[in-house]
Write a protein that holds these residues in place. Structure first.
Motif, PDB file in Angstrom:
ATOM      1  N   PHE A  19     -53.552 -32.041 -47.047  1.00  0.00           N
ATOM      2  CA  PHE A  19     -52.749 -30.935 -46.523  1.00  0.00           C
ATOM      3  C   PHE A  19     -51.961 -31.441 -45.319  1.00  0.00           C
ATOM      4  CE2 PHE A  19     -51.991 -27.172 -44.012  1.00  0.00           C
ATOM      5  CZ  PHE A  19     -51.736 -26.184 -44.950  1.00  0.00           C
ATOM      6  N   LEU A  20     -50.652 -31.346 -45.378  1.00  0.00           N
ATOM      7  CA  LEU A  20     -49.777 -31.841 -44.314  1.00  0.00           C
ATOM      8  C   LEU A  20     -49.097 -30.667 -43.618  1.00  0.00           C
ATOM      9  CD1 LEU A  20     -48.072 -34.724 -46.338  1.00  0.00           C
ATOM     10  CD2 LEU A  20     -50.091 -34.870 -44.868  1.00  0.00           C
ATOM     11  N   MET A  21     -49.249 -30.587 -42.298  1.00  0.00           N
ATOM     12  CA  MET A  21     -48.631 -29.510 -41.534  1.00  0.00           C
ATOM     13  C   MET A  21     -47.460 -30.059 -40.717  1.00  0.00           C
ATOM     14  SD  MET A  21     -50.266 -26.886 -38.748  1.00  0.00           S
ATOM     15  CE  MET A  21     -50.570 -28.164 -37.556  1.00  0.00           C
ATOM     16  N   PHE A  22     -46.300 -29.526 -40.999  1.00  0.00           N
ATOM     17  CA  PHE A  22     -45.088 -29.907 -40.289  1.00  0.00           C
ATOM     18  C   PHE A  22     -44.641 -28.738 -39.426  1.00  0.00           C
ATOM     19  CE2 PHE A  22     -45.212 -32.292 -44.236  1.00  0.00           C
ATOM     20  CZ  PHE A  22     -44.893 -33.579 -43.836  1.00  0.00           C
ATOM     21  N   GLU A  23     -43.690 -28.991 -38.548  1.00  0.00           N
ATOM     22  CA  GLU A  23     -43.087 -27.926 -37.742  1.00  0.00           C
ATOM     23  C   GLU A  23     -41.588 -27.898 -38.014  1.00  0.00           C
ATOM     24  OE1 GLU A  23     -44.207 -28.475 -33.643  1.00  0.00           O
ATOM     25  OE2 GLU A  23     -46.305 -28.044 -34.042  1.00  0.00           O
ATOM     26  N   GLY A  24     -41.241 -27.601 -39.271  1.00  0.00           N
ATOM     27  CA  GLY A  24     -39.836 -27.468 -39.642  1.00  0.00           C
ATOM     28  C   GLY A  24     -39.307 -28.530 -40.583  1.00  0.00           C
ATOM     29  N   ALA A  25     -40.104 -29.544 -40.910  1.00  0.00           N
ATOM     30  CA  ALA A  25     -39.615 -30.645 -41.759  1.00  0.00           C
ATOM     31  C   ALA A  25     -40.356 -30.755 -43.087  1.00  0.00           C
ATOM     32  CB  ALA A  25     -39.728 -31.962 -41.003  1.00  0.00           C
ATOM     33  N   ALA A  26     -41.125 -29.750 -43.470  1.00  0.00           N
ATOM     34  CA  ALA A  26     -41.940 -29.842 -44.688  1.00  0.00           C
ATOM     35  C   ALA A  26     -41.088 -30.109 -45.925  1.00  0.00           C
ATOM     36  CB  ALA A  26     -42.773 -28.574 -44.879  1.00  0.00           C
TER      37      ALA A  26
ATOM     38  N   GLY B 277     -42.682 -17.343 -39.829  1.00  0.00           N
ATOM     39  CA  GLY B 277     -41.911 -18.579 -39.747  1.00  0.00           C
ATOM     40  C   GLY B 277     -40.430 -18.328 -39.884  1.00  0.00           C
ATOM     41  N   LYS B 278     -39.636 -19.368 -39.651  1.00  0.00           N
ATOM     42  CA  LYS B 278     -38.195 -19.291 -39.801  1.00  0.00           C
ATOM     43  C   LYS B 278     -37.863 -18.947 -41.260  1.00  0.00           C
ATOM     44  CE  LYS B 278     -34.082 -22.147 -39.525  1.00  0.00           C
ATOM     45  NZ  LYS B 278     -33.564 -23.502 -39.306  1.00  0.00           N
ATOM     46  N   PRO B 279     -37.022 -17.939 -41.482  1.00  0.00           N
ATOM     47  CA  PRO B 279     -36.685 -17.562 -42.857  1.00  0.00           C
ATOM     48  C   PRO B 279     -36.204 -18.766 -43.677  1.00  0.00           C
ATOM     49  CG  PRO B 279     -35.783 -15.963 -41.321  1.00  0.00           C
ATOM     50  CD  PRO B 279     -36.308 -17.112 -40.497  1.00  0.00           C
ATOM     51  N   GLY B 280     -36.787 -18.911 -44.870  1.00  0.00           N
ATOM     52  CA  GLY B 280     -36.422 -20.005 -45.764  1.00  0.00           C
ATOM     53  C   GLY B 280     -37.270 -21.253 -45.590  1.00  0.00           C
ATOM     54  N   SER B 281     -38.005 -21.353 -44.471  1.00  0.00           N
ATOM     55  CA  SER B 281     -38.855 -22.533 -44.282  1.00  0.00           C
ATOM     56  C   SER B 281     -40.098 -22.406 -45.171  1.00  0.00           C
ATOM     57  CB  SER B 281     -39.230 -22.708 -42.807  1.00  0.00           C
ATOM     58  OG  SER B 281     -40.022 -21.637 -42.350  1.00  0.00           O
ATOM     59  N   VAL B 282     -40.826 -23.485 -45.298  1.00  0.00           N
ATOM     60  CA  VAL B 282     -41.948 -23.560 -46.236  1.00  0.00           C
ATOM     61  C   VAL B 282     -43.200 -22.885 -45.672  1.00  0.00           C
ATOM     62  CG1 VAL B 282     -43.487 -25.128 -47.483  1.00  0.00           C
ATOM     63  CG2 VAL B 282     -41.051 -25.683 -47.253  1.00  0.00           C
ATOM     64  N   MET B 283     -43.587 -21.790 -46.302  1.00  0.00           N
ATOM     65  CA  MET B 283     -44.843 -21.131 -45.958  1.00  0.00           C
ATOM     66  C   MET B 283     -45.991 -21.954 -46.534  1.00  0.00           C
ATOM     67  SD  MET B 283     -46.327 -17.320 -46.896  1.00  0.00           S
ATOM     68  CE  MET B 283     -44.839 -16.490 -46.397  1.00  0.00           C
TER      69      MET B 283
ATOM     70  N   GLN C 252     -51.225 -36.970 -57.858  1.00  0.00           N
ATOM     71  CA  GLN C 252     -52.048 -36.481 -56.742  1.00  0.00           C
ATOM     72  C   GLN C 252     -51.410 -35.245 -56.135  1.00  0.00           C
ATOM     73  OE1 GLN C 252     -55.105 -37.437 -55.068  1.00  0.00           O
ATOM     74  NE2 GLN C 252     -54.631 -35.449 -54.168  1.00  0.00           N
ATOM     75  N   ALA C 253     -52.139 -34.135 -56.135  1.00  0.00           N
ATOM     76  CA  ALA C 253     -51.638 -32.918 -55.507  1.00  0.00           C
ATOM     77  C   ALA C 253     -51.716 -33.056 -53.987  1.00  0.00           C
ATOM     78  CB  ALA C 253     -52.449 -31.713 -55.963  1.00  0.00           C
ATOM     79  N   ILE C 254     -50.652 -32.614 -53.326  1.00  0.00           N
ATOM     80  CA  ILE C 254     -50.586 -32.587 -51.867  1.00  0.00           C
ATOM     81  C   ILE C 254     -49.982 -31.246 -51.480  1.00  0.00           C
ATOM     82  CG2 ILE C 254     -49.575 -33.632 -49.796  1.00  0.00           C
ATOM     83  CD1 ILE C 254     -49.520 -36.285 -51.322  1.00  0.00           C
ATOM     84  N   MET C 255     -50.541 -30.619 -50.469  1.00  0.00           N
ATOM     85  CA  MET C 255     -49.993 -29.364 -49.965  1.00  0.00           C
ATOM     86  C   MET C 255     -49.293 -29.621 -48.640  1.00  0.00           C
ATOM     87  SD  MET C 255     -53.053 -26.650 -50.735  1.00  0.00           S
ATOM     88  CE  MET C 255     -52.067 -25.251 -50.181  1.00  0.00           C
ATOM     89  N   CYS C 256     -48.294 -28.778 -48.338  1.00  0.00           N
ATOM     90  CA  CYS C 256     -47.642 -28.866 -47.038  1.00  0.00           C
ATOM     91  C   CYS C 256     -47.159 -27.490 -46.603  1.00  0.00           C
ATOM     92  CB  CYS C 256     -46.492 -29.879 -47.051  1.00  0.00           C
ATOM     93  SG  CYS C 256     -45.074 -29.433 -48.064  1.00  0.00           S
ATOM     94  N   ILE C 257     -46.953 -27.362 -45.296  1.00  0.00           N
ATOM     95  CA  ILE C 257     -46.432 -26.123 -44.711  1.00  0.00           C
ATOM     96  C   ILE C 257     -45.529 -26.477 -43.536  1.00  0.00           C
ATOM     97  CG2 ILE C 257     -48.488 -24.772 -45.304  1.00  0.00           C
ATOM     98  CD1 ILE C 257     -49.204 -24.844 -42.264  1.00  0.00           C
ATOM     99  N   ASP C 258     -44.725 -25.500 -43.147  1.00  0.00           N
ATOM    100  CA  ASP C 258     -44.030 -25.521 -41.861  1.00  0.00           C
ATOM    101  C   ASP C 258     -44.759 -24.508 -40.992  1.00  0.00           C
ATOM    102  OD1 ASP C 258     -41.884 -27.354 -41.982  1.00  0.00           O
ATOM    103  OD2 ASP C 258     -40.748 -25.970 -43.239  1.00  0.00           O
ATOM    104  N   SER C 259     -45.493 -24.997 -40.030  1.00  0.00           N
ATOM    105  CA  SER C 259     -46.233 -24.102 -39.146  1.00  0.00           C
ATOM    106  C   SER C 259     -45.256 -23.384 -38.220  1.00  0.00           C
ATOM    107  CB  SER C 259     -47.241 -24.889 -38.316  1.00  0.00           C
ATOM    108  OG  SER C 259     -47.868 -24.040 -37.382  1.00  0.00           O
TER     109      SER C 259
END
Length: 131
Positions: free
Chosen positions: A8-15, A43-49, A58-65
């Motif tokens: 699980f990868l948490m980004f702040e706007g770059a997911a 979050g910012k509209p359109g960013s990755v929830m 390999q499954a990987i999850m990510c978000i834009d916190s």
């Protein structure tokens, strides 16, 4: 017993940019699902929830916190890639190190014919090995 374990990868706007970049590096990769923030936030509209993508199966999850954190990625956790041949390890090392930080240069080591370790431009750590 856990039914699955997924990095699980948490980004702040770059997911989405990171996910798109990673998908471009591994053949047969795809986006499994993506949900975006709407106008109601937080979050910012359109960013990755939340998004799930496949890299070489390999499954990987990510978000834009939507929350700013005092931490980011660390090399203590990395994605380890067993490369099929020298061309692949060279290609991945060049792409992932562009704009990133080389932690161990691409070279022969006692544990691998060719190995490199980088933090990519998004801060995610990758170990690349040709046995």
């Amino acid at each position: 017993m856990a039914s699955s374990i997924t990095p699980f990868l948490m980004f702040e706007g770059a997911a989405e940019a990171a996910m798109t970049f990673y998908l471009s590096l591994f053949a047969g990769s795809s986006v499994r699902s993506i949900t975006r923030y709407g106008a109601e936030g937080p979050g910012k509209p359109g960013s990755v929830m939340t998004a799930t993508f496949l890299l070489n199966g390999q499954a990987i999850m990510c978000i834009d916190s939507p929350v700013k954190h005092a931490f980011t990625f660390t090399p203590a956790s990395s994605l380890f890639v067993e490369c099929a041949d020298a061309e692949e390890v060279n290609r991945l090392f060049a792409a992932l190190s562009e704009g990133g930080t080389v932690l161990m240069g691409l070279d022969a080591y006692p544990f691998a014919r060719r190995f490199g370790w980088v933090n990519d431009r998004f801060g995610v750590s990758w170990q690349l090995r040709l046995s």
